[in-house]
Design a protein around this motif. Structure first.
Motif, PDB file in Angstrom:
ATOM      1  N   GLU A  25      39.726  16.756 -35.364  1.00  0.00           N
ATOM      2  CA  GLU A  25      39.060  17.996 -34.930  1.00  0.00           C
ATOM      3  C   GLU A  25      38.841  17.999 -33.414  1.00  0.00           C
ATOM      4  O   GLU A  25      39.089  19.005 -32.741  1.00  0.00           O
ATOM      5  CB  GLU A  25      37.756  18.198 -35.702  1.00  0.00           C
ATOM      6  N   ASP A  26      38.405  16.840 -32.885  1.00  0.00           N
ATOM      7  CA  ASP A  26      38.264  16.733 -31.422  1.00  0.00           C
ATOM      8  C   ASP A  26      39.604  16.972 -30.738  1.00  0.00           C
ATOM      9  O   ASP A  26      39.672  17.603 -29.678  1.00  0.00           O
ATOM     10  CB  ASP A  26      37.751  15.337 -31.031  1.00  0.00           C
ATOM     11  N   ALA A  27      40.667  16.443 -31.318  1.00  0.00           N
ATOM     12  CA  ALA A  27      42.001  16.606 -30.718  1.00  0.00           C
ATOM     13  C   ALA A  27      42.408  18.080 -30.684  1.00  0.00           C
ATOM     14  O   ALA A  27      42.955  18.571 -29.692  1.00  0.00           O
ATOM     15  CB  ALA A  27      43.030  15.776 -31.486  1.00  0.00           C
ATOM     16  N   ILE A  28      42.110  18.800 -31.764  1.00  0.00           N
ATOM     17  CA  ILE A  28      42.440  20.236 -31.799  1.00  0.00           C
ATOM     18  C   ILE A  28      41.675  20.982 -30.711  1.00  0.00           C
ATOM     19  O   ILE A  28      42.227  21.839 -30.014  1.00  0.00           O
ATOM     20  CB  ILE A  28      42.127  20.816 -33.205  1.00  0.00           C
ATOM     21  N   LEU A  29      40.395  20.600 -30.527  1.00  0.00           N
ATOM     22  CA  LEU A  29      39.598  21.274 -29.495  1.00  0.00           C
ATOM     23  C   LEU A  29      40.155  21.008 -28.100  1.00  0.00           C
ATOM     24  O   LEU A  29      39.944  21.798 -27.186  1.00  0.00           O
ATOM     25  CB  LEU A  29      38.133  20.816 -29.581  1.00  0.00           C
ATOM     26  N   GLU A  30      40.890  19.906 -27.921  1.00  0.00           N
ATOM     27  CA  GLU A  30      41.480  19.585 -26.615  1.00  0.00           C
ATOM     28  C   GLU A  30      42.964  19.939 -26.551  1.00  0.00           C
ATOM     29  O   GLU A  30      43.679  19.479 -25.666  1.00  0.00           O
ATOM     30  CB  GLU A  30      41.254  18.116 -26.265  1.00  0.00           C
ATOM     31  N   GLY A  31      43.448  20.720 -27.520  1.00  0.00           N
ATOM     32  CA  GLY A  31      44.797  21.261 -27.385  1.00  0.00           C
ATOM     33  C   GLY A  31      45.905  20.539 -28.129  1.00  0.00           C
ATOM     34  O   GLY A  31      47.088  20.810 -27.881  1.00  0.00           O
ATOM     35  N   ALA A  32      45.575  19.636 -29.058  1.00  0.00           N
ATOM     36  CA  ALA A  32      46.629  18.924 -29.797  1.00  0.00           C
ATOM     37  C   ALA A  32      47.578  19.908 -30.477  1.00  0.00           C
ATOM     38  O   ALA A  32      47.137  20.900 -31.066  1.00  0.00           O
ATOM     39  CB  ALA A  32      46.020  18.002 -30.852  1.00  0.00           C
ATOM     40  N   THR A  33      48.872  19.619 -30.403  1.00  0.00           N
ATOM     41  CA  THR A  33      49.872  20.429 -31.111  1.00  0.00           C
ATOM     42  C   THR A  33      50.469  19.678 -32.295  1.00  0.00           C
ATOM     43  O   THR A  33      51.065  20.271 -33.166  1.00  0.00           O
ATOM     44  CB  THR A  33      51.023  20.830 -30.176  1.00  0.00           C
ATOM     45  N   HIS A  34      50.341  18.344 -32.285  1.00  0.00           N
ATOM     46  CA  HIS A  34      50.863  17.510 -33.364  1.00  0.00           C
ATOM     47  C   HIS A  34      49.779  16.510 -33.776  1.00  0.00           C
ATOM     48  O   HIS A  34      49.396  15.648 -32.979  1.00  0.00           O
ATOM     49  CB  HIS A  34      52.111  16.736 -32.905  1.00  0.00           C
ATOM     50  N   LEU A  35      49.262  16.661 -35.003  1.00  0.00           N
ATOM     51  CA  LEU A  35      48.262  15.735 -35.526  1.00  0.00           C
ATOM     52  C   LEU A  35      48.994  14.682 -36.355  1.00  0.00           C
ATOM     53  O   LEU A  35      49.925  15.008 -37.089  1.00  0.00           O
ATOM     54  CB  LEU A  35      47.270  16.478 -36.422  1.00  0.00           C
ATOM     55  N   ARG A  36      48.563  13.435 -36.250  1.00  0.00           N
ATOM     56  CA  ARG A  36      49.151  12.358 -37.052  1.00  0.00           C
ATOM     57  C   ARG A  36      48.075  11.841 -38.002  1.00  0.00           C
ATOM     58  O   ARG A  36      47.248  11.023 -37.627  1.00  0.00           O
ATOM     59  CB  ARG A  36      49.656  11.225 -36.147  1.00  0.00           C
ATOM     60  N   ILE A  37      48.075  12.351 -39.228  1.00  0.00           N
ATOM     61  CA  ILE A  37      46.969  12.074 -40.141  1.00  0.00           C
ATOM     62  C   ILE A  37      47.454  11.254 -41.331  1.00  0.00           C
ATOM     63  O   ILE A  37      48.376  11.659 -42.037  1.00  0.00           O
ATOM     64  CB  ILE A  37      46.316  13.389 -40.606  1.00  0.00           C
ATOM     65  N   GLY A  38      46.830  10.102 -41.511  1.00  0.00           N
ATOM     66  CA  GLY A  38      47.160   9.231 -42.636  1.00  0.00           C
ATOM     67  C   GLY A  38      46.113   9.297 -43.723  1.00  0.00           C
ATOM     68  O   GLY A  38      46.101  10.205 -44.563  1.00  0.00           O
ATOM     69  N   THR A  39      45.186   8.338 -43.682  1.00  0.00           N
ATOM     70  CA  THR A  39      44.277   8.093 -44.807  1.00  0.00           C
ATOM     71  C   THR A  39      43.450   9.297 -45.258  1.00  0.00           C
ATOM     72  O   THR A  39      43.128   9.382 -46.442  1.00  0.00           O
ATOM     73  CB  THR A  39      43.322   6.927 -44.478  1.00  0.00           C
ATOM     74  N   ALA A  40      43.103  10.204 -44.373  1.00  0.00           N
ATOM     75  CA  ALA A  40      42.295  11.362 -44.803  1.00  0.00           C
ATOM     76  C   ALA A  40      43.056  12.178 -45.846  1.00  0.00           C
ATOM     77  O   ALA A  40      42.448  12.862 -46.675  1.00  0.00           O
ATOM     78  CB  ALA A  40      41.925  12.247 -43.616  1.00  0.00           C
ATOM     79  N   ILE A  41      44.395  12.092 -45.827  1.00  0.00           N
ATOM     80  CA  ILE A  41      45.210  12.813 -46.809  1.00  0.00           C
ATOM     81  C   ILE A  41      45.731  11.882 -47.898  1.00  0.00           C
ATOM     82  O   ILE A  41      45.670  12.209 -49.093  1.00  0.00           O
ATOM     83  CB  ILE A  41      46.391  13.527 -46.093  1.00  0.00           C
ATOM     84  N   THR A  42      46.212  10.709 -47.509  1.00  0.00           N
ATOM     85  CA  THR A  42      46.872   9.823 -48.487  1.00  0.00           C
ATOM     86  C   THR A  42      45.891   8.979 -49.278  1.00  0.00           C
ATOM     87  O   THR A  42      46.256   8.396 -50.298  1.00  0.00           O
ATOM     88  CB  THR A  42      47.830   8.841 -47.779  1.00  0.00           C
ATOM     89  N   GLY A  43      44.642   8.886 -48.818  1.00  0.00           N
ATOM     90  CA  GLY A  43      43.753   7.872 -49.357  1.00  0.00           C
ATOM     91  C   GLY A  43      44.069   6.549 -48.676  1.00  0.00           C
ATOM     92  O   GLY A  43      44.942   6.469 -47.808  1.00  0.00           O
ATOM     93  N   ASN A  44      43.351   5.502 -49.070  1.00  0.00           N
ATOM     94  CA  ASN A  44      43.547   4.214 -48.395  1.00  0.00           C
ATOM     95  C   ASN A  44      44.964   3.715 -48.582  1.00  0.00           C
ATOM     96  O   ASN A  44      45.577   3.934 -49.619  1.00  0.00           O
ATOM     97  CB  ASN A  44      42.560   3.177 -48.939  1.00  0.00           C
ATOM     98  N   ARG A  45      45.473   3.049 -47.537  1.00  0.00           N
ATOM     99  CA  ARG A  45      46.811   2.469 -47.627  1.00  0.00           C
ATOM    100  C   ARG A  45      46.775   1.257 -48.546  1.00  0.00           C
ATOM    101  O   ARG A  45      45.784   0.517 -48.556  1.00  0.00           O
ATOM    102  CB  ARG A  45      47.291   2.056 -46.237  1.00  0.00           C
ATOM    103  N   PRO A  46      47.889   1.034 -49.307  1.00  0.00           N
ATOM    104  CA  PRO A  46      47.946  -0.189 -50.114  1.00  0.00           C
ATOM    105  C   PRO A  46      47.802  -1.411 -49.189  1.00  0.00           C
ATOM    106  O   PRO A  46      48.181  -1.340 -48.019  1.00  0.00           O
ATOM    107  CB  PRO A  46      49.349  -0.151 -50.730  1.00  0.00           C
ATOM    108  N   ILE A  47      47.256  -2.489 -49.711  1.00  0.00           N
ATOM    109  CA  ILE A  47      47.099  -3.720 -48.921  1.00  0.00           C
ATOM    110  C   ILE A  47      48.460  -4.122 -48.357  1.00  0.00           C
ATOM    111  O   ILE A  47      49.459  -4.130 -49.073  1.00  0.00           O
ATOM    112  CB  ILE A  47      46.554  -4.862 -49.811  1.00  0.00           C
ATOM    113  N   GLN A  48      48.487  -4.469 -47.080  1.00  0.00           N
ATOM    114  CA  GLN A  48      49.744  -4.837 -46.429  1.00  0.00           C
ATOM    115  C   GLN A  48      50.218  -6.190 -46.913  1.00  0.00           C
ATOM    116  O   GLN A  48      49.447  -7.079 -47.166  1.00  0.00           O
ATOM    117  CB  GLN A  48      49.575  -4.962 -44.923  1.00  0.00           C
ATOM    118  N   GLY A  49      51.549  -6.297 -46.875  1.00  0.00           N
ATOM    119  CA  GLY A  49      52.225  -7.585 -47.055  1.00  0.00           C
ATOM    120  C   GLY A  49      51.979  -8.187 -48.404  1.00  0.00           C
ATOM    121  O   GLY A  49      52.203  -9.313 -48.649  1.00  0.00           O
TER     122      GLY A  49
END
Ligand SMILES: *Cc1c(COP(=O)(O)O)cnc(C)c1O
Length: 230
Positions: free
Chosen positions: A206-230
């Motif tokens: 949201e802060d990024a949008i207020l400062e003019g972001a055109t491309h958001l890179r959003i992971g966990t807020a949409i996917t949920g937690n990432r599976p444990i690595q490795g």
């Protein structure tokens, strides 16, 4: 229980629209990239069925087979992680956009105009800024942006879209994004078409949008937690 994928996606889309409205911006000018690193290909198929078309990956050894397996989707693939020089040609072959150009040698490797990938396609790229004092974080120091931009602009196989940044830990993200916006204004004096800003992740979009972001890179807020690595 975590909310199902469709609910999380809808909630994030809603927050993006709200932030865009607060900024007086048209949400259609903001591209949401769902970062799917560590997640199986099936999650990307599920997101595609929900209307997502832009996906982000950050590790070459994971991205290459995953994107090959998902070729039928016709999605747009964003590479958002650090690129090893010797992997640049391969990343070029499957990525539509590379967000992490941070040195001249990498721009040379991604350029691809030696005919190695048999195409005269222009690869879309962002110059990644390093807003920390830690060189291991990736990104070019702000003092080096202009020289790197000139180098990228001279590459016939690359098209410079703009700047990418990650807000450093422990600082207020809005201030960091404001600084990136200032650097973008300076970049525009030498690269008038490079007006895009790739910034904003799950915790600060949201802060990024207020400062003019055109491309958001959003992971966990949409996917949920990432599976444990490795
Ligand atoms: C993983 C990653 C993201 C997404 O992070 P979240 O906090 O899960 O939204 C964004 N940008 C880059 C470069 C990443 O590696």
């Amino acid at each position: 229980m975590e909310a199902p994928l469709g609910e999380r996606l809808a909630a994030v889309r809603h927050r993006i629209e709200d932030a865009a409205a607060r900024a007086g911006r048209d949400p259609a000018t903001i591209t949401t990239i769902v970062v799917t690193k560590f997640h199986p290909a099936q999650l990307i198929r599920d997101l595609h069925a929900l209307g997502v078309r832009d996906f982000g990956e950050s590790r070459h050894q994971e991205a290459q087979p995953k994107i090959a397996e998902l070729a039928d989707l016709g999605a747009t693939w964003h590479f958002v992680g650090q690129v090893q020089g010797k992997k640049a040609k391969q990343v070029r072959s499957y990525a539509d956009v590379v967000h992490s150009v941070d040195r001249e040698s990498l721009a040379d490797g991604l350029d691809g105009t030696d005919g190695a990938d048999g195409s005269d396609r222009r690869l879309d790229v962002f110059i990644q800024l390093n807003l920390t004092d830690d060189p291991a974080r990736g990104g070019v120091h702000p003092d080096g942006v202009a020289a790197l931009a000139e180098h990228v602009l001279a590459k016939p196989g690359l098209r410079l879209l703009g700047l990418m940044a990650v807000a450093p830990l422990g600082v207020e993200p809005r201030g960091a994004f404001e600084a990136v916006r200032g650097m973008s204004e300076r970049l525009l004096t030498i690269a008038p078409a490079a007006s895009a800003l790739s910034m904003g992740m799950s915790g600060d979009f949201e802060d990024a949008i207020l400062e003019g972001a055109t491309h958001l890179r959003i992971g966990t807020a949409i996917t949920g937690n990432r599976p444990i690595q490795g």
